[in-house]
Design an enzyme around this catalytic site. Structure first.
Site, PDB file in Angstrom:
ATOM      1  CD  GLU A 134      83.273  67.223  81.082  1.00  9.97           C
ATOM      2  OE1 GLU A 134      82.228  67.727  80.648  1.00  9.97           O
ATOM      3  OE2 GLU A 134      84.131  67.860  81.706  1.00  9.97           O
TER       4      GLU A 134
ATOM      5  CG  HIS B 299      83.095  48.815  68.358  1.00  9.45           C
ATOM      6  ND1 HIS B 299      82.393  49.977  68.577  1.00  9.45           N
ATOM      7  CD2 HIS B 299      83.963  49.102  67.356  1.00  9.45           C
ATOM      8  CE1 HIS B 299      82.810  50.919  67.746  1.00  9.45           C
ATOM      9  NE2 HIS B 299      83.749  50.405  66.991  1.00  9.45           N
TER      10      HIS B 299
ATOM     11  CD  GLU C 233      80.953  47.777  73.432  1.00 11.84           C
ATOM     12  OE1 GLU C 233      80.979  48.863  74.043  1.00 11.84           O
ATOM     13  OE2 GLU C 233      81.662  47.546  72.430  1.00 11.84           O
TER      14      GLU C 233
ATOM     15  CB  CYS D 161      79.418  53.373  69.962  1.00 12.39           C
ATOM     16  SG  CYS D 161      79.353  51.873  68.949  1.00 12.39           S
TER      17      CYS D 161
ATOM     18  CB  CYS E 222      77.992  48.665  70.458  1.00 11.81           C
ATOM     19  SG  CYS E 222      79.526  48.343  69.579  1.00 11.81           S
TER      20      CYS E 222
END
Length: 262
Positions: free
Chosen positions: A103, A139, A141, A169, A172
């Site tokens: 989670e 990042h 991405e 995020c 991104c």
């Protein structure tokens, strides 16, 4: 659900050496000088325990040198910038840890991005591989469009599929929206093991903007983990064995994503 403590950023704190203690030699002081020394000591600022001494009211930047008082100062360690790692096959241990769909992502400060790129070029070649980052620089991405697909030909149709350890995020997501709006013939599908910042308003806004820009957002179900294991992991012909609660956690995230995108 397992692992409820979240870590959102990567940080490395260099260890600092303790100040080297040097025993001062005790010397006898004449009685007439003791009073003068007490007056001088009273004029000096009191230094708290463990506090760095100051020079001219400004703390030194940590030059490694021995002062007159015998104390040793350690210059702060400068860490190199984090780099994007690109490869073909992921270490199986990293995959099982980073892609585990718990989670919250306690201790999982990287993003692993496995990609397939079909540009329908004449050679029919499909690019595949993975990128690995740390949340301290570029990042994965954004790095994908810098390192894997930096050029774009509007005459071609691009089908790009990502299998990522966590969804993009907010920053991104905004950049991906710009790219999708600029590259009209590029179709992006993102399969995510976990949702990043899904409880935060900015995280939800980012996912909604991606979907509105034409990006297909999916959660990884057990068969997707198995496919990623076979395609992108150096598994040495070992079969993927889902961890406990893999299916239950997928259903949990799938419900959250559907609520966000409705």
């Amino acid at each position: 659900m397992a692992d409820r403590k979240e870590t959102r950023g990567a940080s490395r704190v260099p260890l600092r050496k303790k100040d080297k203690k040097v025993e001062a030699k005790v010397e006898s002081v004449p009685e007439e000088d003791k009073g003068q020394e007490k007056e001088k000591a009273a004029e000096q600022p009191v230094q708290a325990e463990g506090e760095k001494p100051e020079e001219n009211g400004v703390a030194p930047e940590g030059a490694a040198a021995s002062g007159e008082n015998g104390e040793f100062k350690v210059e702060p360690m400068e860490l190199p910038p984090f780099e994007i790692i690109e490869g073909e096959r992921i270490n199986p241990f990293f995959f099982k840890f980073q892609f585990k769909n718990v989670e919250y992502s306690s201790g999982r400060n990287k993003t692993f991005l496995c990609f397939l790129v079909d540009s329908q070029a004449r050679n029919g070649e499909v690019k595949r591989g993975y990128l690995e980052d740390e949340h301290a620089g570029t990042h994965a991405e954004e790095a994908f469009f810098q390192q894997v697909l930096p050029e774009y030909d509007s005459a071609l149709r691009y089908t790009v599929t990502w299998y990522v350890s966590s969804s993009p995020c907010p920053a991104c997501a905004a950049k991906l929206v710009e790219i999708l709006q600029a590259r009209k013939t590029l179709r992006l599908t993102i399969f995510s093991a976990r949702l990043f910042m899904w409880e935060e308003p900015e995280g939800q806004v980012g996912l909604k903007a991606l979907a509105a820009a034409g990006c297909k957002l999916r959660m990884m179900k057990p068969t997707d983990f198995s496919y990623t294991w076979d395609t992108f992991v150096d598994n040495e012909d070992q079969k993927f064995v889902p961890w406990e609660d893999c299916k239950e956690n997928y259903e949990y995230y799938q419900e959250k994503l559907a609520d966000i995108l409705q």
